[in-house]
Design an enzyme around this catalytic site. Structure first.
Site, PDB file in Angstrom:
ATOM      1  N   LYS A 100      -9.527  52.784  -9.785  1.00  0.00           N
ATOM      2  CA  LYS A 100      -8.109  52.384  -9.722  1.00  0.00           C
ATOM      3  C   LYS A 100      -7.627  51.917 -11.085  1.00  0.00           C
ATOM      4  O   LYS A 100      -8.426  51.548 -11.952  1.00  0.00           O
ATOM      5  CB  LYS A 100      -7.900  51.257  -8.702  1.00  0.00           C
ATOM      6  N   GLY A 155     -12.404  47.038 -15.645  1.00  0.00           N
ATOM      7  CA  GLY A 155     -11.157  46.797 -14.913  1.00  0.00           C
ATOM      8  C   GLY A 155     -10.715  47.999 -14.105  1.00  0.00           C
ATOM      9  O   GLY A 155      -9.567  48.083 -13.665  1.00  0.00           O
ATOM     10  N   LEU A 156     -11.636  48.941 -13.887  1.00  0.00           N
ATOM     11  CA  LEU A 156     -11.316  50.147 -13.113  1.00  0.00           C
ATOM     12  C   LEU A 156     -11.811  50.032 -11.668  1.00  0.00           C
ATOM     13  O   LEU A 156     -11.598  50.942 -10.861  1.00  0.00           O
ATOM     14  CB  LEU A 156     -11.930  51.383 -13.779  1.00  0.00           C
ATOM     15  N   GLY A 157     -12.466  48.936 -11.355  1.00  0.00           N
ATOM     16  CA  GLY A 157     -12.850  48.657  -9.974  1.00  0.00           C
ATOM     17  C   GLY A 157     -14.014  49.475  -9.443  1.00  0.00           C
ATOM     18  O   GLY A 157     -14.174  49.582  -8.225  1.00  0.00           O
ATOM     19  N   GLY A 158     -14.837  50.020 -10.318  1.00  0.00           N
ATOM     20  CA  GLY A 158     -15.920  50.903  -9.860  1.00  0.00           C
ATOM     21  C   GLY A 158     -16.836  50.275  -8.818  1.00  0.00           C
ATOM     22  O   GLY A 158     -17.087  50.879  -7.773  1.00  0.00           O
ATOM     23  N   ASP A 189     -10.954  42.872  -4.905  1.00  0.00           N
ATOM     24  CA  ASP A 189     -10.469  44.240  -5.148  1.00  0.00           C
ATOM     25  C   ASP A 189     -10.933  45.239  -4.081  1.00  0.00           C
ATOM     26  O   ASP A 189     -10.444  46.361  -4.044  1.00  0.00           O
ATOM     27  CB  ASP A 189     -11.002  44.756  -6.497  1.00  0.00           C
TER      28      ASP A 189
HETATM   29  O1  C5P Z   1     -13.231  38.692  -6.188  1.00  0.00           O
HETATM   30  P1  C5P Z   1     -13.953  38.954  -7.448  1.00  0.00           P
HETATM   31  O2  C5P Z   1     -15.424  38.639  -7.346  1.00  0.00           O
HETATM   32  O3  C5P Z   1     -13.706  40.298  -8.025  1.00  0.00           O
HETATM   33  O4  C5P Z   1     -13.361  37.923  -8.527  1.00  0.00           O
HETATM   34  C1  C5P Z   1     -14.058  37.516  -9.688  1.00  0.00           C
HETATM   35  C2  C5P Z   1     -13.470  36.204 -10.210  1.00  0.00           C
HETATM   36  O5  C5P Z   1     -12.170  36.426 -10.742  1.00  0.00           O
HETATM   37  C3  C5P Z   1     -13.278  35.139  -9.159  1.00  0.00           C
HETATM   38  O6  C5P Z   1     -14.435  34.366  -8.997  1.00  0.00           O
HETATM   39  C4  C5P Z   1     -12.136  34.311  -9.708  1.00  0.00           C
HETATM   40  O7  C5P Z   1     -12.621  33.410 -10.665  1.00  0.00           O
HETATM   41  C5  C5P Z   1     -11.292  35.343 -10.433  1.00  0.00           C
HETATM   42  N1  C5P Z   1     -10.164  35.820  -9.611  1.00  0.00           N
HETATM   43  C6  C5P Z   1      -9.052  35.011  -9.463  1.00  0.00           C
HETATM   44  N2  C5P Z   1      -7.997  35.459  -8.696  1.00  0.00           N
HETATM   45  C7  C5P Z   1      -8.041  36.666  -8.098  1.00  0.00           C
HETATM   46  C8  C5P Z   1      -9.156  37.510  -8.246  1.00  0.00           C
HETATM   47  C9  C5P Z   1     -10.221  37.056  -9.013  1.00  0.00           C
HETATM   48  O8  C5P Z   1      -8.985  33.902 -10.003  1.00  0.00           O
HETATM   49  N3  C5P Z   1      -7.004  37.057  -7.357  1.00  0.00           N
END
Ligand code: C5P
Length: 299
Positions: free
Chosen positions: A9, A96-99, A134
């Site tokens: 994405k 940042g491509l969400g793989g 994501d």
């Molecule tokens: O959900 P994910 O593990 O991809 O998120 C990684 C980190 O990015 C989270 O622990 C958080 O610190 C930050 N994050 C955030 N707000 C979001 C998504 C991610 O602060 N909406």
């Protein structure tokens, strides 16, 4: 054995509405599938989950979201079945491509199709959210708004015309957690942007100021990684119509009027920077190309 494709994405727009009590950030983001995909081969077994990645730099244990997704799925169906999974990685990691999130969602959808008696759609969404903010988007594909942590998905109708974009992938990655930590609280937007407000009111993307907007994390990430800010400036100066960062970086994407100008912009990028064109995929095409069977109607 079944083979599925797991598409990446881009965030065409990303606004930060503020920090939440749970430490996450409230977002309003516009996701789109692009035609860059990993492949997952899934075989059902009598029990347990094994993953092969064939690459020393790609974990094959529980650090890999594929394993956690498969385990969560199999726990939800109550045991008696397992999975052997092979991952063929093409989406750059940490860009940042969400793989990784895409792989997790593909594992959930793939297992649901293969076992035939999966958890309900709501249960799949719940599992997806528990794996990462994501992940839910990748259950839907196409174009969608992500609200909440980015995990409350409102699918949108496809763009009338797919976008042709050029990706610049630096050799380094940016930590999502670090990017959000660097975001200054006073920059949070209390009110949705006009673009998002129009979409929330049911307007079409074409009437909502177009699909490519802003990314509120850019300034914070360019502060952490000045070389990424420099790359952004270099692309702007190479006559890109628009340059944006995807998610929390490090991928930048750019739109050019003329493909020759775009190709030329790739010359002289910092060593180790990949530069290539992609296009957005609509929901039906994403669904078919993922290997999920007959096309689902989007929108
Ligand atoms: O959900 P994910 O593990 O991809 O998120 C990684 C980190 O990015 C989270 O622990 C958080 O610190 C930050 N994050 C955030 N707000 C979001 C998504 C991610 O602060 N909406």
């Amino acid at each position: 054995m079944s083979t599925f494709r797991s598409f990446a994405k881009l965030n065409l727009h990303l606004e930060v509405a503020g920090r939440r009590a749970d430490g996450y950030h409230e977002l309003r983001t516009l996701f789109s599938t692009i035609d860059l995909a990993d492949e997952l081969e899934i075989e059902l077994t009598a029990g347990g989950v094994t993953l092969e990645t064939g690459r020393a730099d790609l974990p094959a244990g529980r650090e890999n979201l594929v394993v956690r997704a498969a385990e969560a799925f199999l726990a939800a169906v109550g045991g008696g079945v397992g999975a052997r999974i092979r991952l063929l990685k093409r989406i750059p990691v940490g860009g940042g491509l969400g793989g990784g999130s895409a792989n997790a969602a593909t594992t959930l959808r793939g297992l649901a199709l293969m076992t035939g008696s999966g958890p309900s759609e709501a249960e799949l969404e719940r599992i997806a959210r528990s794996l990462g903010a994501d992940v839910p988007f990748f259950l839907h594909g196409g174009l969608a708004l992500g609200l909440g942590r980015g995990d409350e998905i409102r699918p949108l109708p496809d763009l009338h015309d797919p976008l042709e974009l050029w990706l610049a992938l630096p050799s380094y990655s940016v930590s999502t957690a670090e990017a959000f930590r660097a975001f200054p609280a006073e920059r949070a937007r209390a009110e949705p942007s006009r673009r998002v407000a129009a979409l929330l009111a049911g307007g079409s993307i074409e009437s909502a100021e177009g699909p490519i907007g802003e990314n509120d994390l850019e300034a914070a990430v360019f502060g952490l990684r000045p070389e990424l800010g420099a790359l952004y400036t270099q692309l702007v100066r190479s006559r890109a119509r628009v340059v944006r960062m995807s998610g929390s970086g490090s991928t930048l994407f750019a739109v050019f009027e003329d493909p020759d100008v775009a190709r030329a912009a790739g010359i002289g990028l910092p060593p180790g920077t990949a530069w290539f064109p992609v296009r957005t995929l609509g929901r039906a095409e994403w669904h078919r190309a993922s290997g999920y069977g007959a096309a689902e109607r989007g929108g």
